[in-house]
Structure formats: structure tokens, C-alpha cells
Write an enzyme that holds these catalytic residues in place. Structure first.
Site, PDB file in Angstrom:
ATOM      1  N   SER A  77       0.818  -1.222   0.000  1.00  0.00           N
ATOM      2  CA  SER A  77       0.000   0.000   0.000  1.00  0.00           C
ATOM      3  C   SER A  77       0.850   1.270   0.000  1.00  0.00           C
ATOM      4  O   SER A  77       1.806   1.403   0.757  1.00  0.00           O
ATOM      5  CB  SER A  77      -0.922   0.020   1.221  1.00  0.00           C
ATOM      6  OG  SER A  77      -1.606   1.260   1.250  1.00  0.00           O
TER       7      SER A  77
ATOM      8  N   SER B 128      -0.663   4.153   0.625  1.00  0.00           N
ATOM      9  CA  SER B 128      -1.433   5.137   1.389  1.00  0.00           C
ATOM     10  C   SER B 128      -0.632   5.816   2.499  1.00  0.00           C
ATOM     11  O   SER B 128      -0.752   7.044   2.668  1.00  0.00           O
ATOM     12  CB  SER B 128      -2.703   4.487   1.958  1.00  0.00           C
ATOM     13  OG  SER B 128      -3.567   4.155   0.901  1.00  0.00           O
TER      14      SER B 128
ATOM     15  N   THR C  65      -8.807  -1.251   1.806  1.00  0.00           N
ATOM     16  CA  THR C  65      -8.448  -1.792   0.510  1.00  0.00           C
ATOM     17  C   THR C  65      -8.765  -3.288   0.483  1.00  0.00           C
ATOM     18  O   THR C  65      -9.304  -3.833   1.452  1.00  0.00           O
ATOM     19  CB  THR C  65      -6.976  -1.450   0.164  1.00  0.00           C
ATOM     20  OG1 THR C  65      -6.736  -1.806  -1.188  1.00  0.00           O
ATOM     21  CG2 THR C  65      -5.975  -2.151   1.074  1.00  0.00           C
TER      22      THR C  65
ATOM     23  N   LYS D 103     -13.414  -4.110   1.246  1.00  0.00           N
ATOM     24  CA  LYS D 103     -14.314  -2.991   0.934  1.00  0.00           C
ATOM     25  C   LYS D 103     -15.786  -3.340   1.190  1.00  0.00           C
ATOM     26  O   LYS D 103     -16.587  -2.467   1.522  1.00  0.00           O
ATOM     27  CB  LYS D 103     -14.110  -2.521  -0.507  1.00  0.00           C
ATOM     28  CG  LYS D 103     -12.768  -1.808  -0.710  1.00  0.00           C
ATOM     29  CD  LYS D 103     -12.614  -1.271  -2.131  1.00  0.00           C
ATOM     30  CE  LYS D 103     -11.281  -0.550  -2.273  1.00  0.00           C
ATOM     31  NZ  LYS D 103     -11.110   0.057  -3.599  1.00  0.00           N
TER      32      LYS D 103
ATOM     33  N   ASP E 259     -13.285   6.560  -4.784  1.00  0.00           N
ATOM     34  CA  ASP E 259     -12.601   6.140  -6.018  1.00  0.00           C
ATOM     35  C   ASP E 259     -13.144   6.886  -7.239  1.00  0.00           C
ATOM     36  O   ASP E 259     -12.377   7.343  -8.092  1.00  0.00           O
ATOM     37  CB  ASP E 259     -12.763   4.630  -6.235  1.00  0.00           C
ATOM     38  CG  ASP E 259     -11.849   3.820  -5.317  1.00  0.00           C
ATOM     39  OD1 ASP E 259     -10.857   4.379  -4.823  1.00  0.00           O
ATOM     40  OD2 ASP E 259     -12.139   2.633  -5.106  1.00  0.00           O
TER      41      ASP E 259
ATOM     42  N   GLY F 284     -14.948  -3.273 -18.022  1.00  0.00           N
ATOM     43  CA  GLY F 284     -15.026  -3.876 -16.696  1.00  0.00           C
ATOM     44  C   GLY F 284     -16.286  -3.439 -15.968  1.00  0.00           C
ATOM     45  O   GLY F 284     -16.794  -2.326 -16.186  1.00  0.00           O
TER      46      GLY F 284
ATOM     47  N   LYS G 174     -23.153  -8.685 -15.908  1.00  0.00           N
ATOM     48  CA  LYS G 174     -22.712  -7.715 -14.889  1.00  0.00           C
ATOM     49  C   LYS G 174     -22.739  -6.293 -15.443  1.00  0.00           C
ATOM     50  O   LYS G 174     -23.092  -5.335 -14.754  1.00  0.00           O
ATOM     51  CB  LYS G 174     -21.310  -8.072 -14.383  1.00  0.00           C
ATOM     52  CG  LYS G 174     -21.338  -9.192 -13.348  1.00  0.00           C
ATOM     53  CD  LYS G 174     -19.960  -9.767 -13.042  1.00  0.00           C
ATOM     54  CE  LYS G 174     -19.056  -8.812 -12.320  1.00  0.00           C
ATOM     55  NZ  LYS G 174     -17.727  -9.441 -12.051  1.00  0.00           N
TER      56      LYS G 174
END
Ligand code: NDP
Length: 276
Positions: A15, A17, A62, A66, A102, A127, A156
Site C-alpha cells: 500500500s 497510502s 483496501t 471494501k 474512487d 469492466g 454484470k
């Protein structure tokens, strides 16, 4: 007293972050400590409870947590509700406020950092996973002329486009299709699949890239991905990866927690891997 924040995930070593938020704290003069928490799979709530008990003020979330964070939250922002997932939490007493930054991070990168207007443009999103769910409403709020979601598992894409039609406050046409059904050229082509993580290429045709379009891969740190190479072969010169989105979603969380929005340019410059 120093306020404590952290990112929780599993794995968590990779990460960025802590680096990002520590840099933001330095430039804004905020007294915070930001660490990594390795959450045990199946033990998300206990790990967050422990962080809160020790005085933690907020967390980024993350993979793979989530959805756990979505269930853990007491107050979900519309961004988190639409995404069905949470990537930032703020703790106040018994309350757990939850957001998903996001999508807004992606839009800020497109519009502010890359100077790519979305308004009036045809947008193609590859996606139909969590990243696309998070991105849809902020993208639609920009007023594109049309949004097409294309996914390997077509149902989807169709489900997500139906959900977006229900939630959006405007009447932008949104559709969900398979790769064989993509027609015409697009001004903004976003790769929100995870294919680039394993150097795979979704089966998109060169004709999807309009002349002068922006090709944007949400995956970051991988250089010129197969998707960006395809866009380049189609004559696209405006190529970007998701490093700016990463920095911008972090800046949104920082502003939400601390009330001051940091400039992201130094962090983006530090984390950018050249697209060669
Ligand atoms: P998900 O696992 O939720 O969804 C993955 C999507 O990719 C699905 O639609 C899946 O299709 C599709 N896919 C996977 N492999 C292929 C392939 N070989 N060909 C075609 N389609 C494929 O992932 P997320 O939505 O959470 O993340 C997607 C990407 O976005 C990741 O690379 C992630 O790192 C990046 N990301 C970047 C962020 C940033 O800040 N820059 C923030 C969030 C995500 P199917 O449904 O058919 O399985």
C-alpha cells in the site's frame, strides 16, 4: 495530540497510502500518524474495533475488505451506497461514517489533472467490478453524451447500467454490452478491468478509440500496459494510468478527515512510473 489514521487490507505491504497521507500531512501542517493494518481475513470488524478503541480517527480500506467495511458502517454516503463498497471510514463516537472516493478521484484526475472534459463526450468503460461501480455516478454527473460499459461477463455490465440509470440525476444514456457489441468510437476509454495486473488485454477492437481520445488505465505502476499499447497502436497519443486517481481519492479522504485539501502534484510525481 497526534490523530491516528490507517489503511487496512490483506496483503497490505504494497500500500502507498501511508506514503501519500504522510506527505499530505507535511504539506498541510496536520499532526497525524498514518500506519498500515494487516487485517485478518474474516477478522475485519475485530481489527477495526481495536483500532477505534486505541483512539483511531479514520481508516482507508483496501482489498479484500471494501464489502466488510460496507457492512460495518453505520452511515453510508451515496457514493458508497452506489458502489456497494467503502474505501474510507471516519469514526465519531459510535458512528462509522463511510465513503467511496474512487469515482470522484477518477473524475478529478481526468478533468483537473489531465484536462480531459467528459461533458458531451462518448465514454467507454471496460469492466463491471468495484472500480466501475464506484466511478459511474461521478462520471455521469459530468454530463457525458453516452456511457457504455463493456464486460467479459455481459450480465454484470447490464445489471450495472440498469442500476446507474436508476440512480443518476440526469438522463445520460447508459448501456451494458459484451466486447463483440461495442460500436463506434469513444472520446474517453477507461480500462477498469483488473486485466493489466496480469498483463492481459481485454478483447477490444482498435476502432473503439476515437481520434484524439484519452485512453486511461485505472491500474497504476505497471508502465505501458497491454491496454495502453493497444490504444497507442490505434493512434492514441493521450495515455494515462491510475496514479492520479489514487492520489486524488486519497486527497478526498484527507480533506474529509482534516478539513483541508492537499495539493496532489508532488505525490503524483513521486509515484509515477513512466508509460514506456
Ligand atoms: P474487480 O475484481 O471488482 O473487477 C475486475 C473486472 O475486470 C471485472 O469486470 C472482470 O470481468 C474484469 N476482468 C478481469 N480480467 C479480465 C480480462 N483478462 N479480460 C477482460 N476483463 C477482465 O476489480 P476492481 O474493479 O476493484 O479493480 C479493477 C482495476 O482497477 C484493478 O486493476 C485495480 O487495481 C484498479 N483500481 C485502481 C484504483 C486507483 O486508485 N487507481 C482504485 C480502484 C481500482 P468479469 O466480471 O467478467 O470477471
Amino acid at each position: 495530540m497526534t490523530d491516528r489514521y490507517a489503511v487496512i487490507g490483506n496483503p497490505i505491504e504494497q500500500s502507498k497510502s501511508p506514503l501519500i497521507h504522510t506527505a499530505f500531512a507535511q504539506v498541510t501542517g496536520q499532526d497525524i500518524e498514518y500506519t498500515k493494518v494487516l487485517g485478518p481475513v474474516g477478522g475485519f470488524a475485530q481489527a477495526v474495533d481495536a483500532f477505534r478503541s486505541a483512539g483511531g480517527r479514520g481508516m482507508n480500506v483496501t482489498a479484500p475488505f471494501k464489502l466488510d467495511a460496507f457492512a460495518y458502517a453505520t452511515d453510508l454516503a451515496p457514493s458508497a451506497q452506489m458502489a456497494g463498497a467503502v474505501n474510507a471510514m471516519k469514526f465519531e463516537g459510535d458512528k462509522v461514517y463511510a465513503e467511496n472516493f474512487d469515482g470522484i478521484g477518477l473524475v478529478r484526475d481526468l478533468v483537473h489533472n489531465l484536462g480531459c472534459a467528459v461533458q458531451g463526450r462518448r465514454v467507454l468503460i471496460l469492466g463491471a467490478g468495484g472500480a466501475t461501480r464506484g466511478a459511474l455516478l461521478p462520471l455521469l454527473a459530468q454530463g457525458p453524451s453516452e456511457v457504455v460499459i463493456v464486460n467479459r461477463t455481459v450480465s454484470k455490465a447490464q445489471d450495472l447500467s440498469a442500476l446507474a440509470r436508476q440512480h443518476q440525476g440526469s438522463t445520460v444514456p447508459v448501456s451494458g454490452v459484451g466486447y463483440g457489441e461495442v460500436t463506434g468510437a469513444f472520446d474517453v476509454v477507461l480500462n477498469a478491468t483488473s486485466a493489466s495486473l496480469t498483463a492481459e488485454l481485454p478483447p477490444l477492437t482498435l476502432s473503439a478509440f476515437a481520434s484524439g481520445c484519452l485512453a486511461y488505465d485505472l491500474t497504476y505502476g505497471k508502465g505501458l500496459t497491454p491496454f495502453l499499447k493497444l490504444a497507442s497502436q490505434a493512434g492514441t497519443t493521450r495515455l494515462a494510468d491510475g496514479v492520479g486517481m489514487l492520489a486524488e481519492q486519497a486527497a478526498e479522504a484527507f480533506a474529509w478527515w482534516r478539513g483541508v485539501r492537499p495539493d496532489t502534484s508532488a505525490v503524483i510525481a513521486k509515484l509515477t512510473v513512466p508509460l514506456v
